[in-house]
Write a protein that holds these residues in place. Structure first.
Motif, PDB file in Angstrom:
ATOM      1  N   ARG A 144       0.072  -4.741  -4.170  1.00 26.82           N
ATOM      2  CA  ARG A 144       0.312  -3.769  -5.238  1.00 26.82           C
ATOM      3  C   ARG A 144       1.611  -2.997  -5.007  1.00 26.82           C
ATOM      4  O   ARG A 144       2.275  -2.607  -5.973  1.00 26.82           O
ATOM      5  CB  ARG A 144      -0.894  -2.839  -5.364  1.00 26.82           C
ATOM      6  CG  ARG A 144      -2.058  -3.587  -6.015  1.00 26.82           C
ATOM      7  CD  ARG A 144      -3.356  -2.852  -5.931  1.00 26.82           C
ATOM      8  NE  ARG A 144      -4.392  -3.570  -6.662  1.00 26.82           N
ATOM      9  CZ  ARG A 144      -5.652  -3.173  -6.741  1.00 26.82           C
ATOM     10  NH1 ARG A 144      -6.039  -2.071  -6.123  1.00 26.82           N
ATOM     11  NH2 ARG A 144      -6.523  -3.873  -7.427  1.00 26.82           N
ATOM     12  N   TYR A 145       1.982  -2.795  -3.744  1.00 27.68           N
ATOM     13  CA  TYR A 145       3.298  -2.197  -3.481  1.00 27.68           C
ATOM     14  C   TYR A 145       4.380  -3.156  -3.961  1.00 27.68           C
ATOM     15  O   TYR A 145       5.345  -2.765  -4.602  1.00 27.68           O
ATOM     16  CB  TYR A 145       3.474  -1.890  -1.984  1.00 27.68           C
ATOM     17  CG  TYR A 145       2.894  -0.547  -1.577  1.00 27.68           C
ATOM     18  CD1 TYR A 145       3.447   0.641  -2.067  1.00 27.68           C
ATOM     19  CD2 TYR A 145       1.806  -0.467  -0.721  1.00 27.68           C
ATOM     20  CE1 TYR A 145       2.914   1.881  -1.709  1.00 27.68           C
ATOM     21  CE2 TYR A 145       1.265   0.761  -0.358  1.00 27.68           C
ATOM     22  CZ  TYR A 145       1.822   1.930  -0.859  1.00 27.68           C
ATOM     23  OH  TYR A 145       1.296   3.149  -0.512  1.00 27.68           O
ATOM     24  N   HIS A 155      -5.880   1.358  -6.027  1.00 33.10           N
ATOM     25  CA  HIS A 155      -5.832   1.649  -4.594  1.00 33.10           C
ATOM     26  C   HIS A 155      -4.609   0.904  -4.043  1.00 33.10           C
ATOM     27  O   HIS A 155      -4.366  -0.241  -4.421  1.00 33.10           O
ATOM     28  CB  HIS A 155      -7.120   1.130  -3.940  1.00 33.10           C
ATOM     29  CG  HIS A 155      -7.180   1.368  -2.474  1.00 33.10           C
ATOM     30  ND1 HIS A 155      -7.594   2.567  -1.945  1.00 33.10           N
ATOM     31  CD2 HIS A 155      -6.852   0.567  -1.425  1.00 33.10           C
ATOM     32  CE1 HIS A 155      -7.527   2.489  -0.624  1.00 33.10           C
ATOM     33  NE2 HIS A 155      -7.079   1.286  -0.285  1.00 33.10           N
ATOM     34  N   PRO A 156      -3.814   1.524  -3.173  1.00 33.72           N
ATOM     35  CA  PRO A 156      -2.607   0.823  -2.704  1.00 33.72           C
ATOM     36  C   PRO A 156      -2.930  -0.325  -1.746  1.00 33.72           C
ATOM     37  O   PRO A 156      -3.718  -0.151  -0.818  1.00 33.72           O
ATOM     38  CB  PRO A 156      -1.815   1.928  -1.991  1.00 33.72           C
ATOM     39  CG  PRO A 156      -2.830   2.954  -1.623  1.00 33.72           C
ATOM     40  CD  PRO A 156      -3.937   2.874  -2.633  1.00 33.72           C
ATOM     41  N   ALA A 186       0.960   0.146  -6.853  1.00 35.19           N
ATOM     42  CA  ALA A 186       0.202   1.035  -5.961  1.00 35.19           C
ATOM     43  C   ALA A 186       0.154   2.447  -6.550  1.00 35.19           C
ATOM     44  O   ALA A 186       1.176   2.969  -7.001  1.00 35.19           O
ATOM     45  CB  ALA A 186       0.853   1.046  -4.582  1.00 35.19           C
ATOM     46  N   HIS A 187      -1.027   3.030  -6.593  1.00 34.57           N
ATOM     47  CA  HIS A 187      -1.291   4.392  -7.099  1.00 34.57           C
ATOM     48  C   HIS A 187      -1.108   4.529  -8.612  1.00 34.57           C
ATOM     49  O   HIS A 187      -1.341   5.597  -9.160  1.00 34.57           O
ATOM     50  CB  HIS A 187      -0.408   5.447  -6.405  1.00 34.57           C
ATOM     51  CG  HIS A 187      -0.550   5.458  -4.912  1.00 34.57           C
ATOM     52  ND1 HIS A 187      -1.706   5.851  -4.279  1.00 34.57           N
ATOM     53  CD2 HIS A 187       0.328   5.098  -3.931  1.00 34.57           C
ATOM     54  CE1 HIS A 187      -1.540   5.745  -2.967  1.00 34.57           C
ATOM     55  NE2 HIS A 187      -0.322   5.283  -2.724  1.00 34.57           N
TER      56      HIS A 187
END
Ligand code: FES
Ligand SMILES: [Fe+2]
Length: 297
Positions: free
Chosen positions: A186-187, A181-182, A192-193
């Protein structure tokens, strides 16, 4: 008996860094509410024996290392590394391993299985984190990876298909295909994703082995030893194909364990499993089928 601080099951328990056990020194090590005594002889071999002397029960950690044995401080009986004494008496001894810089003891008679063997390519670099204490029973801490329903809520993954479960003697494993999940973190980490595939295996009462295939291949051995107050000492080892894998693997796992730690600290286990806990409950059943560690010689 699962997550019961009064019960210790037979298994491999991490007892500290191998270099922390010095030649000629004996040390008490708690496993649950019982202590064993671990000493390194003058040839460098590590030995583990029960704490109470086989004569009148004095604490053998007060003893003196002599040759490859231990001499009790009270009436000076000498206990050989195999637990024998010249007068025919015996005390219990325990199998030990020194692996990845960690000393491991088998609480029980003879080991029913060995420590896990990470893939050789992942074993190129081993990172050992310092032992940590978590105020929670080790069965609940280690079974966390099989507690599938929290992976969505606490760790914010979305499953791609049903997790696959396998049971073998002494092991329960779950293979998970999911994606991140973003979140802001995580970005930043470029996750992310992204898809995340891993296999989480619980081995006996004290070990977990995680093989991550994506986003970055690495493995993790995670172990826990129960402490007298019902909490546990955990040992985490990373196995990385190259040091570069650290940049993703370590932040990912630290974020994961931080989130787990928050919910596990202070947890008082209640065995109220429901249908969504089926995989975790399978681990509880496996543990309950294991032999208990007895004090017999
Ligand atoms: S209690 Fe150990 S020798 Fe007597
Ligand atoms: Fe978790």
């Amino acid at each position: 008996r699962f997550a019961n601080p009064e019960v210790v099951f037979e298994g491999w328990y991490p007892i500290g860094t191998a270099h922390g056990f010095r030649r000629g020194k004996a040390r008490r090590v708690p496993i649950g509410k019982r202590d064993i005594v671990v000493y390194r002889d003058f040839d460098g071999e590590l030995h583990a024996v029960e704490r109470a002397c086989g004569h009148l029960g004095a604490d053998l950690s007060l003893g003196k290392v002599v040759g490859s044995g231990l001499q009790c401080a009270f009436h000076r009986w000498c206990w050989n590394a195999d637990g024998s004494c010249a007068n025919g008496a015996r005390i219990a001894t325990y199998a030990l391993r020194e692996r990845w810089g960690v000393a491991w003891v088998w609480a029980g008679d003879s080991p029913a299985y060995d420590l896990p063997n990470p893939e050789s390519e992942n074993g190129a670099h081993v990172l050992r984190l310092p032992m940590q204490r978590i105020a929670c029973h080790p069965h609940v801490v280690l079974g966390n990876g099989l507690d599938i329903s929290h992976v969505v809520g606490v760790h914010r993954f979305h499953f791609d298909g049903e997790p696959r479960v396998e049971t073998e003697p002494h092991r329960v494993s779950v293979q998970v295909r999911a994606h991140f999940h973003p979140t802001l973190m995580r970005y930043i980490l470029g996750l992310a994703h992204k898809s995340a595939n891993w296999t989480f295996t619980n081995i006996g009462p004290s070990l977990a082995w995680v093989k991550v295939d994506s986003p970055t291949p690495f493995e993790l051995v995670w172990a826990a030893r129960p402490l007298p107050d019902g909490s546990c000492a955990t040992q985490t080892l990373f196995f990385l194909p190259r040091w570069r894998a650290l940049t993703r693997a370590v932040p990912m796992m630290i974020a994961t364990t931080w989130a787990d730690r928050r919910v596990l600290s202070g947890l008082e286990f209640r065995p109220n499993f429901v249908a969504s806990d089926a995989i975790f409950a399978r681990y509880a059943k496996l543990v309950e089928g294991l032999p208990e560690w007895s004090s017999s010689c």
